[in-house]
Motif scaffolding. Structure first.
Motif, PDB file in Angstrom:
ATOM      1  N   THR A  98      -8.079 -15.269 -13.540  1.00 16.36           N
ATOM      2  CA  THR A  98      -7.961 -15.988 -11.893  1.00 16.36           C
ATOM      3  C   THR A  98      -7.137 -14.756 -11.765  1.00 16.36           C
ATOM      4  O   THR A  98      -5.601 -14.768 -12.087  1.00 16.36           O
ATOM      5  CB  THR A  98      -7.438 -17.377 -11.790  1.00 16.36           C
ATOM      6  N   VAL A  99      -7.642 -13.604 -10.505  1.00 14.57           N
ATOM      7  CA  VAL A  99      -6.243 -12.488 -10.379  1.00 14.57           C
ATOM      8  C   VAL A  99      -6.520 -12.295  -9.289  1.00 14.57           C
ATOM      9  O   VAL A  99      -7.037 -12.919  -8.360  1.00 14.57           O
ATOM     10  CB  VAL A  99      -7.401 -11.009 -10.609  1.00 14.57           C
ATOM     11  N   MET A 100      -5.362 -11.519  -8.062  1.00 11.33           N
ATOM     12  CA  MET A 100      -4.392 -11.653  -7.078  1.00 11.33           C
ATOM     13  C   MET A 100      -5.827 -11.475  -5.816  1.00 11.33           C
ATOM     14  O   MET A 100      -6.105 -11.535  -4.656  1.00 11.33           O
ATOM     15  CB  MET A 100      -3.687 -11.480  -6.675  1.00 11.33           C
ATOM     16  N   SER A 101      -6.739 -10.541  -6.755  1.00  9.75           N
ATOM     17  CA  SER A 101      -7.080 -10.018  -5.452  1.00  9.75           C
ATOM     18  C   SER A 101      -9.033 -10.090  -5.564  1.00  9.75           C
ATOM     19  O   SER A 101      -9.690  -9.078  -4.018  1.00  9.75           O
ATOM     20  CB  SER A 101      -7.390  -7.660  -6.016  1.00  9.75           C
ATOM     21  N   TYR A 102      -9.298 -11.078  -5.827  1.00 12.24           N
ATOM     22  CA  TYR A 102     -11.081 -11.717  -6.196  1.00 12.24           C
ATOM     23  C   TYR A 102     -11.002 -12.914  -5.505  1.00 12.24           C
ATOM     24  O   TYR A 102      -9.029 -14.111  -5.525  1.00 12.24           O
ATOM     25  CB  TYR A 102     -11.618 -11.390  -7.041  1.00 12.24           C
ATOM     26  N   THR A 103     -11.181 -13.602  -5.038  1.00 16.74           N
ATOM     27  CA  THR A 103     -11.703 -14.880  -4.729  1.00 16.74           C
ATOM     28  C   THR A 103     -12.425 -16.137  -6.066  1.00 16.74           C
ATOM     29  O   THR A 103     -12.395 -15.589  -7.458  1.00 16.74           O
ATOM     30  CB  THR A 103     -12.649 -15.183  -4.024  1.00 16.74           C
ATOM     31  N   ASP A 104     -11.854 -17.624  -5.738  1.00 17.94           N
ATOM     32  CA  ASP A 104     -11.974 -17.779  -7.129  1.00 17.94           C
ATOM     33  C   ASP A 104     -11.947 -19.626  -6.167  1.00 17.94           C
ATOM     34  O   ASP A 104     -12.699 -19.740  -5.073  1.00 17.94           O
ATOM     35  CB  ASP A 104     -10.231 -18.100  -7.787  1.00 17.94           C
ATOM     36  N   MET A 120       0.692  -1.788   0.263  1.00 22.01           N
ATOM     37  CA  MET A 120       0.276  -0.185  -0.396  1.00 22.01           C
ATOM     38  C   MET A 120       0.786   1.024  -0.217  1.00 22.01           C
ATOM     39  O   MET A 120       0.376   1.844  -0.203  1.00 22.01           O
ATOM     40  CB  MET A 120      -0.941  -0.070   1.458  1.00 22.01           C
ATOM     41  N   LYS A 121       2.365   1.039   0.634  1.00 25.98           N
ATOM     42  CA  LYS A 121       2.396   2.348   0.703  1.00 25.98           C
ATOM     43  C   LYS A 121       3.357   3.069  -0.288  1.00 25.98           C
ATOM     44  O   LYS A 121       3.769   4.074  -0.824  1.00 25.98           O
ATOM     45  CB  LYS A 121       4.087   2.303   2.080  1.00 25.98           C
ATOM     46  N   PHE A 122       3.854   1.581  -1.250  1.00 27.31           N
ATOM     47  CA  PHE A 122       4.331   2.159  -2.576  1.00 27.31           C
ATOM     48  C   PHE A 122       3.538   2.280  -3.793  1.00 27.31           C
ATOM     49  O   PHE A 122       4.086   2.046  -4.985  1.00 27.31           O
ATOM     50  CB  PHE A 122       5.839   1.203  -2.847  1.00 27.31           C
ATOM     51  N   LYS A 166      -0.725  -2.085  -5.211  1.00 24.19           N
ATOM     52  CA  LYS A 166      -2.257  -2.683  -4.641  1.00 24.19           C
ATOM     53  C   LYS A 166      -2.601  -2.705  -5.924  1.00 24.19           C
ATOM     54  O   LYS A 166      -2.843  -4.152  -6.693  1.00 24.19           O
ATOM     55  CB  LYS A 166      -2.321  -1.570  -3.234  1.00 24.19           C
ATOM     56  N   GLU A 167      -2.757  -1.644  -6.734  1.00 29.60           N
ATOM     57  CA  GLU A 167      -3.741  -1.801  -8.128  1.00 29.60           C
ATOM     58  C   GLU A 167      -2.692  -3.220  -9.186  1.00 29.60           C
ATOM     59  O   GLU A 167      -3.975  -3.691  -9.726  1.00 29.60           O
ATOM     60  CB  GLU A 167      -3.739  -0.215  -9.127  1.00 29.60           C
ATOM     61  N   ARG A 168      -1.578  -2.647  -9.416  1.00 25.74           N
ATOM     62  CA  ARG A 168      -1.301  -3.155 -10.411  1.00 25.74           C
ATOM     63  C   ARG A 168      -0.904  -4.899  -9.565  1.00 25.74           C
ATOM     64  O   ARG A 168      -1.136  -6.071 -10.370  1.00 25.74           O
ATOM     65  CB  ARG A 168       0.720  -3.198 -10.053  1.00 25.74           C
ATOM     66  N   LEU A 169      -0.714  -4.831  -8.631  1.00 25.29           N
ATOM     67  CA  LEU A 169      -0.276  -6.129  -8.273  1.00 25.29           C
ATOM     68  C   LEU A 169      -1.580  -7.077  -8.021  1.00 25.29           C
ATOM     69  O   LEU A 169      -1.917  -8.675  -8.024  1.00 25.29           O
ATOM     70  CB  LEU A 169       0.317  -6.757  -6.603  1.00 25.29           C
ATOM     71  N   SER A 170      -3.013  -6.499  -7.805  1.00 23.74           N
ATOM     72  CA  SER A 170      -4.092  -7.270  -7.621  1.00 23.74           C
ATOM     73  C   SER A 170      -4.475  -7.746  -9.062  1.00 23.74           C
ATOM     74  O   SER A 170      -5.317  -8.034  -9.283  1.00 23.74           O
ATOM     75  CB  SER A 170      -5.192  -6.100  -7.220  1.00 23.74           C
ATOM     76  N   ASN A 171      -4.212  -6.744  -9.893  1.00 21.37           N
ATOM     77  CA  ASN A 171      -4.613  -7.242 -11.461  1.00 21.37           C
ATOM     78  C   ASN A 171      -4.286  -8.339 -11.686  1.00 21.37           C
ATOM     79  O   ASN A 171      -4.112  -8.491 -12.818  1.00 21.37           O
ATOM     80  CB  ASN A 171      -5.238  -6.247 -12.131  1.00 21.37           C
TER      81      ASN A 171
END
Length: 460
Positions: free
Chosen positions: A206-212, A182-184, A187-192
């Motif tokens: 299948t993306v990191m920020s959602y359930t699967d 979050m500090k750097f 979040k947006e880049r890694l979550s997608n």
């Protein structure tokens, strides 16, 4: 229950285009050499972790993210014994899987120690009460992943473990690394970030920020990825979601471990997020564990989306073949794609028993089970969500209904997505050597059940 002899009667011997391709040796040299280099490097971390792991093993037992020793033995032997000649398993794949096997073995002390840190630092997570979980136990290719994401977006009422949380299932990791991310502004880049290429993402992103698919993600820790490349019989063992008639294809250790992991993950997520009041939501294909969860969580809810099996099987084979082409097995580990024949045999042999057991489970009279026809889900998302919320005893929020109307004409349009499929990964069952007439005859009772559900929804 259906056996292989009946299912083999459905499968015909045909020449499937693309199944005779062989990898070039030079293409596998790079991942082989890379694996030979990186695995010994893990020893630098693994050796000092070994005494800590053994101590944790003595105190807390085997972590659910570590495969059972019997599974290690089975996987090691499978590299040399699994696969028929017609399944066309390249030697390079066997070498790469053997190297992956040793890589997993070397990482056991590291992974186990990471799990034990939570037991030492955050033992109170075990006291979290999982009161009314919602289990979406539904078959492959029913649209359940997208439906779970619609529900997860309603953060006031539902909470679900994300892909990132299941792949890194430790509270201390979340507390340490999430603030840094979050500090750097990462979040947006890694979550997608997705594990699959463009063709697979058209079918399931299948993306990191959602359930699967919860159980499939755990299988990554338990040789699920390796089993995909060693023939249909071993694939049935490593990726079965219902109980098969052939005992050697039932990965009993995984079924038991899965229940331990499920309880721990639900409690860890609730603990990490401050014990919220939302309903815990888990989506997957873990039908084999369904009856145990009914007993373990008396106030739980179970629902599924059911789809015509012929269409579903066809979609499943094409999706898995696309994933073999642009998924991490190919792009990250250099494994040559699994053939159409292997995937076809796997889907037919595992999904027919799944249909039979799904019908038995959801037809049991109970007020904690809901079945949604695929046609209703595709054609009327608002009505589908209304059914789910009513079933869960939750008033449906106004913004959820308004979003559903908008989604119906954009993201939810099934026909629009299907029109963009690459013809290479859009084969019919007939072209794959599946006798559709015999398949329909075998699953006529299941199909009639789905038709009756559709008729009920039309009248209601």
């Amino acid at each position: 229950m259906t056996g292989y002899r009946v299912m083999d009667d459905i499968l015909e011997q045909v020449d499937i285009a693309g199944d005779h391709e062989r990898p070039k040796l030079i293409s596998a040299l790079k991942p082989i050499l890379l694996q030979c280099f990186t695995t010994p490097l893990w020893l630098i971390i693994a050796v000092p972790c070994l005494p800590l792991f053994l101590l944790g093993l003595f105190i807390w037992g085997m972590p659910p993210i570590v495969p059972a020793w019997s599974a290690f033995c089975k996987c090691f032997m499978a590299v040399f014994t699994e696969g028929k000649r017609e399944e066309n398993i390249p030697l390079t794949n066997r070498v790469l899987i053997l190297l992956r096997f040793f890589d997993t073995l070397v990482k056991v002390p590291v992974n186990g120690t990471c799990w034990y840190i939570d037991e030492l630092v955050y033992p109170s997570y075990h006291k979290v009460n999982i009161d009314k979980p919602v289990f979406m136990i539904t078959a492959l290719r029913t649209g359940s992943t997208q439906l779970s994401k619609y529900l997860q977006d309603d953060t006031e009422n539902f909470i679900a473990p994300t892909v990132a949380e299941v792949m890194f299932p430790c509270i201390w990791m979340w507390k340490l690394f999430v603030p840094i991310i979050m500090k750097f502004g990462l979040k947006e880049r890694l979550s997608n970030v997705s594990m699959f290429g463009p063709e697979s993402r058209k079918r399931q992103n299948t993306v990191m920020s959602y359930t699967d698919t919860f159980d499939s993600l755990l299988r990554i820790w338990h040789f699920g990825g390796c089993s995909f490349y060693l023939g249909s019989s071993f694939m049935c063992w490593g990726l079965s979601f219902s109980r098969l008639n052939e005992p050697e294809c039932n990965h009993e250790e995984f079924f038991q471990t899965f229940e331990v992991f499920t309880e721990c993950m639900m409690k860890k997520v609730m603990y990490y997020r401050g014990k919220p009041k939302q309903r815990m939501l888990l989506k997957g294909h873990f039908l084999v564990n369904a009856n145990n969860f009914v007993q373990q969580y008396p106030k739980s809810k179970f629902f599924a989306v059911v789809r015509n099996p012929v269409d579903r099987f066809c979609s499943g084979i094409n999706m898995l073949r696309a994933g073999a082409e642009d998924g991490p097995g190919r792009t990250k580990y250099g494994l040559f794609p699994t053939t159409w024949r292997v995937i076809r045999d796997y889907v037919i042999r595992t999904q027919i028993p799944y249909c039979e057991q799904e019908m038995l489970f959801y037809k049991q009279p109970a007020d904690n089970k809901l079945v949604i026809p695929f046609t209703l889900y595709v054609n009327n998302l608002s009505a589908t969500l209304q059914c789910v919320y009513s079933f869960c005893d939750i008033p449906i929020p106004d913004d959820v209904m308004s979003n559903a109307i908008e989604l119906q004409t954009t993201k939810h349009d099934y026909t629009k997505h299907r029109a963009s499929y690459n013809p290479k990964f859009n084969k019919s069952l007939t072209s794959l050597g599946v006798n559709e007439r015999k398949l329909r005859e075998h699953l006529c009772e299941y199909t009639e059940w789905i038709n009756s559900l559709e008729d009920d929804k039309k009248t209601n």
